[in-house]
Design a protein around this motif. Sequence first.
Motif, PDB file in Angstrom:
ATOM      1  N   LEU A 198      42.520  44.920  50.004  1.00 22.46           N
ATOM      2  CA  LEU A 198      43.497  44.485  49.654  1.00 22.46           C
ATOM      3  C   LEU A 198      43.748  43.001  49.153  1.00 22.46           C
ATOM      4  O   LEU A 198      44.182  42.605  48.083  1.00 22.46           O
ATOM      5  CB  LEU A 198      44.829  44.831  50.760  1.00 22.46           C
ATOM      6  N   LEU A 199      43.247  42.123  50.035  1.00 28.55           N
ATOM      7  CA  LEU A 199      43.080  40.597  49.557  1.00 28.55           C
ATOM      8  C   LEU A 199      42.352  40.551  48.458  1.00 28.55           C
ATOM      9  O   LEU A 199      42.747  39.605  47.768  1.00 28.55           O
ATOM     10  CB  LEU A 199      42.724  39.952  50.835  1.00 28.55           C
ATOM     11  N   LEU A 200      41.341  41.082  48.591  1.00 32.38           N
ATOM     12  CA  LEU A 200      40.132  40.834  47.227  1.00 32.38           C
ATOM     13  C   LEU A 200      40.987  41.547  46.049  1.00 32.38           C
ATOM     14  O   LEU A 200      40.945  40.785  44.884  1.00 32.38           O
ATOM     15  CB  LEU A 200      39.288  41.720  47.410  1.00 32.38           C
ATOM     16  N   ALA A 201      41.575  42.572  46.034  1.00 30.59           N
ATOM     17  CA  ALA A 201      42.384  43.087  44.968  1.00 30.59           C
ATOM     18  C   ALA A 201      43.501  42.168  44.380  1.00 30.59           C
ATOM     19  O   ALA A 201      43.840  41.919  43.114  1.00 30.59           O
ATOM     20  CB  ALA A 201      42.772  44.441  45.181  1.00 30.59           C
ATOM     21  N   ARG A 202      44.263  41.553  45.483  1.00 25.37           N
ATOM     22  CA  ARG A 202      45.346  40.686  45.248  1.00 25.37           C
ATOM     23  C   ARG A 202      44.913  39.379  44.674  1.00 25.37           C
ATOM     24  O   ARG A 202      45.434  38.770  43.505  1.00 25.37           O
ATOM     25  CB  ARG A 202      45.936  40.353  46.505  1.00 25.37           C
ATOM     26  N   LEU A 203      43.670  38.782  45.180  1.00 21.09           N
ATOM     27  CA  LEU A 203      43.265  37.586  44.553  1.00 21.09           C
ATOM     28  C   LEU A 203      42.560  37.921  43.172  1.00 21.09           C
ATOM     29  O   LEU A 203      43.022  37.140  42.244  1.00 21.09           O
ATOM     30  CB  LEU A 203      41.915  37.050  45.341  1.00 21.09           C
ATOM     31  N   GLN A 204      41.908  38.990  43.074  1.00 21.59           N
ATOM     32  CA  GLN A 204      41.547  39.293  41.687  1.00 21.59           C
ATOM     33  C   GLN A 204      42.455  39.244  40.736  1.00 21.59           C
ATOM     34  O   GLN A 204      42.339  38.932  39.469  1.00 21.59           O
ATOM     35  CB  GLN A 204      40.554  40.552  41.614  1.00 21.59           C
ATOM     36  N   PHE A 205      43.424  39.761  41.016  1.00 17.18           N
ATOM     37  CA  PHE A 205      44.808  40.138  40.224  1.00 17.18           C
ATOM     38  C   PHE A 205      45.365  38.618  39.781  1.00 17.18           C
ATOM     39  O   PHE A 205      45.573  38.442  38.673  1.00 17.18           O
ATOM     40  CB  PHE A 205      45.572  41.089  40.643  1.00 17.18           C
ATOM     41  N   ALA A 206      45.580  37.986  40.838  1.00 17.30           N
ATOM     42  CA  ALA A 206      46.098  36.636  40.599  1.00 17.30           C
ATOM     43  C   ALA A 206      45.129  35.737  39.820  1.00 17.30           C
ATOM     44  O   ALA A 206      45.728  35.054  38.613  1.00 17.30           O
ATOM     45  CB  ALA A 206      46.390  35.761  41.898  1.00 17.30           C
ATOM     46  N   ALA A 242      46.790  34.720  36.126  1.00 16.97           N
ATOM     47  CA  ALA A 242      46.977  33.446  35.819  1.00 16.97           C
ATOM     48  C   ALA A 242      46.235  32.882  34.617  1.00 16.97           C
ATOM     49  O   ALA A 242      46.675  32.243  33.726  1.00 16.97           O
ATOM     50  CB  ALA A 242      46.462  32.575  36.936  1.00 16.97           C
ATOM     51  N   THR A 243      44.897  33.375  34.712  1.00 10.13           N
ATOM     52  CA  THR A 243      43.922  33.122  33.260  1.00 10.13           C
ATOM     53  C   THR A 243      44.547  33.603  32.123  1.00 10.13           C
ATOM     54  O   THR A 243      44.610  32.852  31.141  1.00 10.13           O
ATOM     55  CB  THR A 243      42.543  33.513  33.599  1.00 10.13           C
ATOM     56  N   HIS A 244      44.950  34.701  32.182  1.00 10.15           N
ATOM     57  CA  HIS A 244      45.680  35.341  30.816  1.00 10.15           C
ATOM     58  C   HIS A 244      46.762  34.596  30.534  1.00 10.15           C
ATOM     59  O   HIS A 244      46.904  34.356  29.490  1.00 10.15           O
ATOM     60  CB  HIS A 244      45.951  36.954  31.367  1.00 10.15           C
ATOM     61  N   TYR A 245      47.653  34.365  31.605  1.00  9.73           N
ATOM     62  CA  TYR A 245      48.738  33.764  31.214  1.00  9.73           C
ATOM     63  C   TYR A 245      48.701  32.500  30.449  1.00  9.73           C
ATOM     64  O   TYR A 245      49.469  31.729  29.457  1.00  9.73           O
ATOM     65  CB  TYR A 245      50.047  33.494  32.308  1.00  9.73           C
ATOM     66  N   LEU A 282      32.231  40.783  40.088  1.00  8.16           N
ATOM     67  CA  LEU A 282      31.839  40.987  38.844  1.00  8.16           C
ATOM     68  C   LEU A 282      32.861  40.361  37.670  1.00  8.16           C
ATOM     69  O   LEU A 282      32.343  39.477  36.742  1.00  8.16           O
ATOM     70  CB  LEU A 282      31.916  42.616  38.521  1.00  8.16           C
ATOM     71  N   PHE A 283      34.111  40.418  37.866  1.00 11.13           N
ATOM     72  CA  PHE A 283      34.953  39.854  37.031  1.00 11.13           C
ATOM     73  C   PHE A 283      35.338  38.674  37.291  1.00 11.13           C
ATOM     74  O   PHE A 283      35.307  37.761  36.366  1.00 11.13           O
ATOM     75  CB  PHE A 283      36.176  41.030  36.963  1.00 11.13           C
ATOM     76  N   THR A 284      35.669  38.203  38.540  1.00 10.79           N
ATOM     77  CA  THR A 284      36.195  36.796  38.595  1.00 10.79           C
ATOM     78  C   THR A 284      35.356  35.621  37.989  1.00 10.79           C
ATOM     79  O   THR A 284      35.620  34.659  37.258  1.00 10.79           O
ATOM     80  CB  THR A 284      36.314  36.415  40.138  1.00 10.79           C
ATOM     81  N   PRO A 285      33.840  35.858  38.335  1.00 13.42           N
ATOM     82  CA  PRO A 285      32.818  34.743  37.969  1.00 13.42           C
ATOM     83  C   PRO A 285      32.866  34.638  36.205  1.00 13.42           C
ATOM     84  O   PRO A 285      32.885  33.838  35.453  1.00 13.42           O
ATOM     85  CB  PRO A 285      31.447  34.911  38.418  1.00 13.42           C
ATOM     86  N   ALA A 286      32.782  35.995  35.712  1.00 15.50           N
ATOM     87  CA  ALA A 286      32.583  36.003  34.458  1.00 15.50           C
ATOM     88  C   ALA A 286      34.158  35.487  33.659  1.00 15.50           C
ATOM     89  O   ALA A 286      34.036  34.679  32.643  1.00 15.50           O
ATOM     90  CB  ALA A 286      32.593  37.687  33.957  1.00 15.50           C
ATOM     91  N   PHE A 287      35.243  35.538  34.362  1.00 17.47           N
ATOM     92  CA  PHE A 287      36.664  35.199  33.810  1.00 17.47           C
ATOM     93  C   PHE A 287      36.301  33.670  33.767  1.00 17.47           C
ATOM     94  O   PHE A 287      36.783  32.876  32.869  1.00 17.47           O
ATOM     95  CB  PHE A 287      37.831  35.613  34.889  1.00 17.47           C
ATOM     96  N   ALA A 288      35.915  33.095  34.986  1.00 18.19           N
ATOM     97  CA  ALA A 288      35.810  31.840  35.034  1.00 18.19           C
ATOM     98  C   ALA A 288      34.969  30.800  33.982  1.00 18.19           C
ATOM     99  O   ALA A 288      35.357  30.099  33.310  1.00 18.19           O
ATOM    100  CB  ALA A 288      35.343  31.105  36.643  1.00 18.19           C
ATOM    101  N   LEU A 289      33.911  31.378  33.877  1.00 26.33           N
ATOM    102  CA  LEU A 289      32.950  31.198  32.679  1.00 26.33           C
ATOM    103  C   LEU A 289      33.399  31.229  31.429  1.00 26.33           C
ATOM    104  O   LEU A 289      33.562  30.325  30.543  1.00 26.33           O
ATOM    105  CB  LEU A 289      31.572  32.039  32.904  1.00 26.33           C
TER     106      LEU A 289
END
Lengths: 420, 308
Positions: free
Chosen positions: A6-14, A18-21, A371-378
Motif C-alpha cells: 500500500l505504501l509503495l503504491a501510494r509513494l509511486q502514485f505520488a 507530482a512529476t506529471h503535474y 521500475l517506474f520511479t527511477p525511470a521517471f526521475a531520469l
Amino acid sequence: MFDDPLLLARLQFAFTAATHYMFVALTLGLAPYILVAQLRAALSGDRTRMSAVRFWGGLYLVNYGMGVLSGLVMELQLALNWSGLQEMYGYSFGAPLALETMTAFFVESTFLGLWIFGWDRMGRWAHLGCFAVVTATAYMSAWWVLVSNGFLRNPVGFEMVDGVAHLTDPVALMTNPAATMAFGHIVTGALLVGAAVIIATSAHHLRRGNDPQRMFSRGITYGTLVMCLLPIPVAAFGGVQFELFDQAPPTSGQTYTAAEIEAVEAAGDGVPAVVGGTADILMMSMWGLMFFLGPVLLLGRLVAHFAPGVRRMRWALYPLAVLPFLPYLASVGGWVFRETNRQPWTVVHHLTTADAVTPMSPAAAAVSFGLFTPAFALLAATTWWLLVRFARRGPEGGPLAEHRDDDSAPAESPTSVPSF
Amino acid sequence: MSDVLSSLSSLLLALFVVGYLVLAGADVGLGMLMPRVARGPDQRRRVVAAIAPYFLATEVWLVSLVGVLAGLFPSVEHHVVARLWPVLVALAAGLLVRDAGLWLRSRVPGAGWAALWDGAVVAGSWTLALSWGWVLASLIAGEPGISLFTVACALTVALLFALRGVAFGAERLVGESDAESADVAARDTRRIALAALAGTSVTAVAALPSGAGVGAAALVPAVVLAAALAATAGLSGPMLSRHTSAVAISVPGVLVAVAGGLPLAAVPDTTAVLVWSVLAPAIPVMLIGQVWLYRMTRRPSRSPGFFA
C-alpha cells in the motif's frame, strides 16, 4: 517500510502525479502565451515574428513530451494499482476520465501532431487554428481530470447499487465545488508557472542584450502582469476549498455509518501529519512570496521604462533565474497537501485508500516501484536539463528553429538533405 | 435507450482495440525492425522520421481504450487487470521506453545520443508488441497461465506487428537516398507473412484440444487471418500488404471480442447518457484531426523537423 504494498503504491502514485503535474502546469501556462504570439504573427503576416512562436513552441514541445510520457504511465498505473477504486467508482469517477481521454487528449495530441508537422504544409490561419485546438483541449483535459479528482474529495451525484456507485446526477458531478474551485486554482496557478518560466528565460537573454524582435521585452511585460494579477485569484480559489475540508460530503452515510467513519478516521493512515503540514507551509509561503514579487517586478519594469539609464544595471536581472522554483514548489506542495489531507480516504467517507489499492504481493509492488520511479526521475531530470539548455540557447538553436536551405553544408549532395 | 447506448459502447471499445492495433501496429512494427531495415545513422534517422508523424496520433487510441474501460466497463477492466497485472506493467514500461526514445533522440546532436535512444525505440517496440501478444493471447484463451496456445498466439501477434511495420516501411522509406531500406522491408514482407502463417497454424492446432478460442465463432476470423497472410506470403506480396497486414492484425482484436468471454455488463443509463452526449459532438473533430494528419504527412517533409 518497503514491504508494504500500500505504501509503495501510494509513494509511486505520488511521484508519478507530482512529476506529471509539473510538466502539465508548464503546458497550461505556456499554451495561451504561444497562441497569442502566433495570432499576432499571423495578423502581421511577418515571418520573422514567427521566430518567437518557434522558440516558445520548442520549449512547449520538449516539456509536453514528458507530460505525455508521465500521463500515459499515470493512466495505466491508476488502472493497475488502484483497481478497488476503479471497480467501485468506474461509472462515476472513471466516466470523466473516459471523456478526458476521448474528447480532450485524443484531439489535443492529434492536433499537436498537425501543428508540429504543419509549419510548411498548411496556411498560417489553419496552422494557428491547430494550436487553438491544442490550447482549448489542454484546458478541457485539466477540467475533466479535476472533475474526477474533485469527486474523490467531495463525492456527489451517485447511489450505491450492489456495491457499485451508479451516477444519478451528472450536473452535480460537473458543478461539484471541489472540482470547479480546483479548476480555477489550477488554471491560475499554471499561468503563474508559465509566467515565471517566461520571465526567467527572458531575463537571461535581456541580461546579455539579446532581444530579437523585442520578444524578451514582451516576455517580461507579460510575465509581470500575470505575476501582479493572478496571485490573488490563486489564493481565493484555493482558500474557498478549505471550507470543503471540514464538511461531510452530501453522500456521507451511504456506505459507512457515522460511527464507522469516525473509527476509520481515528485509525489514520500511518503517514505522519508532518508531511501534509510541511507541504501546506511550503505552498503558502511560496504563493505569499509571489504576492510581493509581482508589484516589485512591475516597479522595476516602470523604472526601466521611464529611466532608460537603469537598463545598464543588467545584474539586477540575475535573481530572476530562480523565479520558476517558487510556483513549481507551490504547485507540488499544494498537490501533496490536497491528497494527504484526504487520507485515510480515497473517496471521502466511502472508500479507504487501503481498500482502493490492488491486492498485490510486496514483491510485485516493489518491482513496479523499482521500475517506474527511477525511470521517471531520469526522464524528468533529462527533460529539465534540455529545457534549461534550450531556454538559454535562445531562438537560434531551438528544436523548432527554422532550417533555411543555406544552412546545409555546401559539401552535402542534395540527395542527403534530411527529410523531417 | 440503455440497450442502444450499451451496444454502442461495446462497439466503441472494439473500435479502439482494432483501431489501435491497425494504426499503432505500423509505427510499433517499424520500430521493432529498425535494426533490420536501417543500416547506419542516416537510415535510422529516416526510420524515426517515418514513425514520428504517426505515433502521437496512434497511441491516443490506446489511451482512449483505457479510458473507455475505466468509465464504461469497469468490470472488464477489473477482469483484465486482475489476470494480467505483470504483463500490463511490462506493456506500460515498453510504451514509456519507446516514447522516451522518440521524444529525446533528436534533442542533442551526436551519434552516441541518437544510438542510445534508437535502442530505446527498438527495445520498447519489441516489449510493446510482445506484451500485446501476451495480453491478447491470454484474453482469447480465457485463462491466464502459460500454454502452447498462449505462447504461439503471443508470438504470432508480435509477428503481425512486425508485418504491419514492414508493410508501412516498404511504402514510407521509399526515396532516392534509402531505396535500400524500402527494398529490405518489401522483401521481408513475404518472409514475415510466411512466419506469421506458420505461427497461426501452430496456434490453431494448439487451440483444438484445449478448446481455447471456442468453436465456430472463432473460425471465420481465423480463416480471414490465414487468407490475408497467405496472400501476402504468396502472390500479392508487398503490393497489397498495407491492406492485408491491417486485416491480419485486426483479427486478434476481433477474436478477443467473439471468444474472450469478457464480462461486458450493460452500462448504467446515466453514465452512458453523460459520456455519449459529450462524446458525440467531439467525434467529428477527432476524425477530422486523424484524417487530416494522415493526408498531410503522406509525403515526407524535405527539411529536418522536431523528432528526426
